[in-house]
Enzyme design. Structure first.
Site, PDB file in Angstrom:
ATOM      1  N   THR A  24       0.812  -1.216   0.000  1.00  0.00           N
ATOM      2  CA  THR A  24       0.000   0.000   0.000  1.00  0.00           C
ATOM      3  C   THR A  24       0.846   1.267   0.000  1.00  0.00           C
ATOM      4  OG1 THR A  24      -0.139  -0.095   2.420  1.00  0.00           O
ATOM      5  CG2 THR A  24      -1.909  -1.158   1.181  1.00  0.00           C
ATOM      6  N   GLY A  25       2.154   1.122  -0.040  1.00  0.00           N
ATOM      7  CA  GLY A  25       3.038   2.286  -0.061  1.00  0.00           C
ATOM      8  C   GLY A  25       3.021   2.987  -1.407  1.00  0.00           C
ATOM      9  N   ASP A  55      22.051   8.342  -1.546  1.00  0.00           N
ATOM     10  CA  ASP A  55      20.888   8.027  -2.383  1.00  0.00           C
ATOM     11  C   ASP A  55      21.236   7.921  -3.860  1.00  0.00           C
ATOM     12  OD1 ASP A  55      17.894   7.731  -2.358  1.00  0.00           O
ATOM     13  OD2 ASP A  55      18.087   9.362  -3.802  1.00  0.00           O
ATOM     14  N   ARG A 109       0.193  -4.233   6.277  1.00  0.00           N
ATOM     15  CA  ARG A 109      -0.358  -4.340   7.639  1.00  0.00           C
ATOM     16  C   ARG A 109      -1.778  -3.796   7.706  1.00  0.00           C
ATOM     17  NH1 ARG A 109       4.966  -2.283  11.080  1.00  0.00           N
ATOM     18  NH2 ARG A 109       6.134  -4.248  10.935  1.00  0.00           N
ATOM     19  N   HIS A 119      16.503   2.108  -9.485  1.00  0.00           N
ATOM     20  CA  HIS A 119      15.701   2.321 -10.695  1.00  0.00           C
ATOM     21  C   HIS A 119      16.430   3.174 -11.731  1.00  0.00           C
ATOM     22  CE1 HIS A 119      14.831   6.085  -8.542  1.00  0.00           C
ATOM     23  NE2 HIS A 119      14.494   6.594  -9.709  1.00  0.00           N
ATOM     24  N   HIS A 173      24.047   4.823  -8.231  1.00  0.00           N
ATOM     25  CA  HIS A 173      23.885   5.189  -9.640  1.00  0.00           C
ATOM     26  C   HIS A 173      25.165   5.749 -10.250  1.00  0.00           C
ATOM     27  CE1 HIS A 173      22.266   6.697 -13.348  1.00  0.00           C
ATOM     28  NE2 HIS A 173      22.635   7.931 -13.032  1.00  0.00           N
ATOM     29  N   GLY A 190      18.026   1.310 -14.528  1.00  0.00           N
ATOM     30  CA  GLY A 190      17.149   0.660 -15.493  1.00  0.00           C
ATOM     31  C   GLY A 190      16.864   1.514 -16.712  1.00  0.00           C
ATOM     32  N   ARG A 191      17.494   2.666 -16.797  1.00  0.00           N
ATOM     33  CA  ARG A 191      17.286   3.539 -17.949  1.00  0.00           C
ATOM     34  C   ARG A 191      17.978   2.962 -19.181  1.00  0.00           C
ATOM     35  NH1 ARG A 191      13.359   7.076 -17.344  1.00  0.00           N
ATOM     36  NH2 ARG A 191      14.360   8.379 -18.923  1.00  0.00           N
ATOM     37  N   ARG A 211       2.349   1.397  -5.255  1.00  0.00           N
ATOM     38  CA  ARG A 211       1.163   1.810  -6.011  1.00  0.00           C
ATOM     39  C   ARG A 211       1.513   2.518  -7.313  1.00  0.00           C
ATOM     40  NH1 ARG A 211      -1.282   5.632  -3.954  1.00  0.00           N
ATOM     41  NH2 ARG A 211      -0.004   6.104  -2.118  1.00  0.00           N
TER      42      ARG A 211
END
Length: 638
Positions: free
Chosen positions: A174-175, A395, A206, A339, A400, A342-343, A179
């Site tokens: 549900t994060g 990050d 949860r 991610h 990357h 993945g480019r 989604r």
């Protein structure tokens, strides 16, 4: 037609050989024709020949049955069934003969069985794992991935009661990430035919939701390809009908046991592989991964686990987390996903370099002057993520940026196998010199109450990083690799710029003067704003006289290729399904990357380096310009 032996003559009528349509509706008539074989069993070679012949006949009739049933279902299923069978036969000819013999023997046994209940039990019971040899045929023609055994591969076309051959569980369903990115990527793969029709999608959270609640939650995020939208609604309904929710509660061990039970219920006891995507906060990863390993892995196929970045807070925490993971999983099961890797730009690096003779001989310090890797995000991008304590270094730079440099600078691998590529990448990372504070500029944008996030100006969490890296090996000795990553800048740009050395003894140097743009050839690999490959060269302007100009040879993807570019999550999820791990960090790559950045992180923790403030929507800290000038390089965007 007759078949003669020294002590036996068998008459086979033409009608018994031709595939009569009256036989197609059921299998009973097919097995009647095998009774003659039962009379030949005592005669040795004749009996074996007849068994093979009748088995071949039944195999043909079986395929005609499939063909007729699929014609009722539609032309796409008809084509898919025949294509899958022909592919399996062409790639495994020796196995087909064995299957024919096994099928003939099984059919003969069934025709002589006196207990009809035993026949029914044998026909309907799920196959054991040991009876399912691995197939060599993969998804969409890719080798190494098996959805079903060879003996059951044809069932995909018409057996809709079989359990799923692949199950994918999204932990943290549900994060926002799940989604907006993971479920849409899974549907895109399903819609394009890269997932099996009977895939099982499980959402674990949860929250007290039903299956229908989860389906309603993600339905609005699912879209079909712009360039082909046939059967979009039907595909969406089919995908959602195979999506299930499980409330795991706050006890992960019990929750994973419940997830395993639900997956086994849906799988129906058949051979199935499982993928677990851990879309959970960093602080929950260890407990979730450990509980999953002990309670939710299947024993009837392979298990793979996907972990989101950042991969630890520093070298120590990363080492602890890696040790815990490797105590529960094998390295080949772990996929650390970023991610940005993945480019298409990243995937094209090895293709561009190793499949074009024009580039490979130039790929060294002899011809290359510097390499720039740039990732700048403007105000339209989410800025708040850098202020959760991790910052731009952990990050963006750690995974990357360093992975991009590793792919650019690595030696040619012995093959395109993921492990061979990773072996070469880790050699580059281990050869990178540890960063010194004098070769790094940190920045932080000025946040105000009107921005999306309100940040205290005393915070040391950087939102901008510029650094000069050196690779201490024979190929790249002395070549600066300059990286820039920041948020809240003037434009959104993702590109790699490779600048070449000046031509020695250039005959046209008097025409160029001090114009460095004319003197520098450049290869530009651009991802954003418009994906392109550009080569900057010097040429003569048409007309009288001799005037030089710097021009670009331009391959603009949107003009050349009229296709919709898949999202990076689609690309990476398909790689996980295929077992292609070359774009995912291995544990030794992770440790090597931390060793490069640890000195700078320690200086930040000791308050020895303070980020420069810069305006939102600006060009970043002024100090970055001095850093580039120190290494004889101009900012690429000036």
């Amino acid at each position: 037609m007759s078949v003669s032996f020294s002590h036996l003559s068998i008459h086979l009528s033409e009608s018994s050989i031709a595939p009569s349509t009256s036989l197609l509706p059921g299998a009973a008539n097919n097995f009647q024709s095998l009774r003659v074989c039962s009379q030949l069993l005592p005669y040795g070679g004749a009996g074996n020949f007849c068994k093979r012949f009748c088995g071949l006949k039944l195999r043909i009739l079986k395929r005609l049955n499939i063909y007729q049933q699929n014609r009722k279902q539609g032309p796409s299923n008809d084509y898919k069934s025949i294509r899958n069978q022909d592919k399996d036969q062409s790639e495994n000819p020796s196995r087909n003969l064995a299957n024919d013999e096994q099928f003939s023997e099984a059919a003969s046994t069934m025709s002589f069985a006196n207990d009809s209940r035993a026949e029914h039990t044998e026909a309907t019971s799920p196959p054991e794992e040991s009876s399912l040899p691995s197939s060599q045929t993969g998804i969409a023609g890719k080798p190494g991935i098996s959805w079903d055994s060879p003996s059951s591969s044809n069932l995909k076309a018409y057996d809709h009661h079989r359990g799923p051959s692949l199950c994918i569980a999204v932990i943290g369903a549900t994060g926002e990430l799940a989604r907006k990115k993971i479920f849409p990527a899974l549907f895109a793969l399903y819609y394009s035919g890269f997932l099996p029709e009977n895939v099982g999608i499980f959402g674990y959270s949860r929250k007290d939701l039903t299956d229908e609640d989860l389906r309603s939650l993600i339905a609005s995020t699912l879209t079909c390809r712009i360039d082909h939208q046939q059967n979009c609604g039907d595909k969406m309904v089919a995908f959602l009908s195979r999506t299930y929710h499980l409330n795991g509660g706050y006890d992960n061990k019990q929750g994973m046991s419940k997830l395993n039970a639900r997956m086994e219920q849906i799988e129906g006891g058949y051979h199935a592989n499982r993928i677990f995507y851990l879309s959970v906060p960093q602080e929950a990863l260890l407990d979730v991964a450990s509980s999953l390993a002990n309670n939710a892995q299947t024993k009837k196929g392979w298990n793979r686990i996907i972990i989101e970045k950042p991969f630890g807070f520093d070298a120590l925490s990363s080492k602890k987390f890696t040790k815990s993971l490797l105590s529960n999983f094998e390295e080949k099961q772990i996929y650390r996903i970023d991610h940005l890797l993945g480019r298409n730009l990243i995937e094209n690096l090895t293709v561009l370099r190793f499949s074009n003779l024009v580039f490979e001989p130039l790929w060294s310090r002899t011809y290359i002057r510097n390499v720039q890797v740039i990732l700048s995000e403007d105000l339209s991008m989410q800025t708040g993520r850098y202020f959760d304590g991790y910052g731009v270094i952990r990050d963006i730079v750690h995974s990357h940026m360093l992975q991009t440099i590793a792919l650019l600078a690595m030696e040619p691998p012995i093959s395109l196998d993921g492990e061979d590529i990773r072996n070469e990448k880790v050699k580059v990372l281990r050869s990178i010199r540890k960063l010194e504070p004098s070769d790094v500029i940190l920045g932080q944008y000025k946040a105000t109450s009107g921005d999306k996030v309100d940040v205290s100006l005393s915070s040391l969490t950087p939102t901008f990083f510029a650094g000069a890296l050196y690779i201490d090996n024979a190929r790249w000795d002395g070549v600066p690799f300059l990286i820039k990553a920041g948020v809240g800048l003037i434009k959104h740009r993702v590109e790699i710029r490779i600048q070449f050395n000046h031509v020695p003894g250039n005959l046209y140097r008097e025409r160029m003067g001090h114009n460095t743009e004319l003197a520098t050839n450049e290869l530009i690999l651009r991802d954003v704003p418009d994906e392109a490959i550009l080569v900057k060269i010097n040429n003569k302007i048409p007309g009288l006289g001799l005037q030089l100009d710097a021009s670009e040879l331009n391959l603009l993807y949107k003009d050349k290729y009229n296709v919709e570019v898949p999202d990076s999550y689609e690309h990476l999820l398909l790689d996980v399904i295929d077992g292609d791990n070359h774009l995912f960090l291995r544990s030794d790559e992770l440790a090597a990357a931390w060793s490069i950045l640890t000195p700078i992180l320690q200086e930040i923790d000791r308050n020895n380096i303070a980020p420069e403030l810069y305006e939102l929507g600006g060009r970043g800290p002024v100090g970055a310009y001095y850093l580039w000038a120190k290494h004889g390089v101009r900012w690429a965007d000036d």
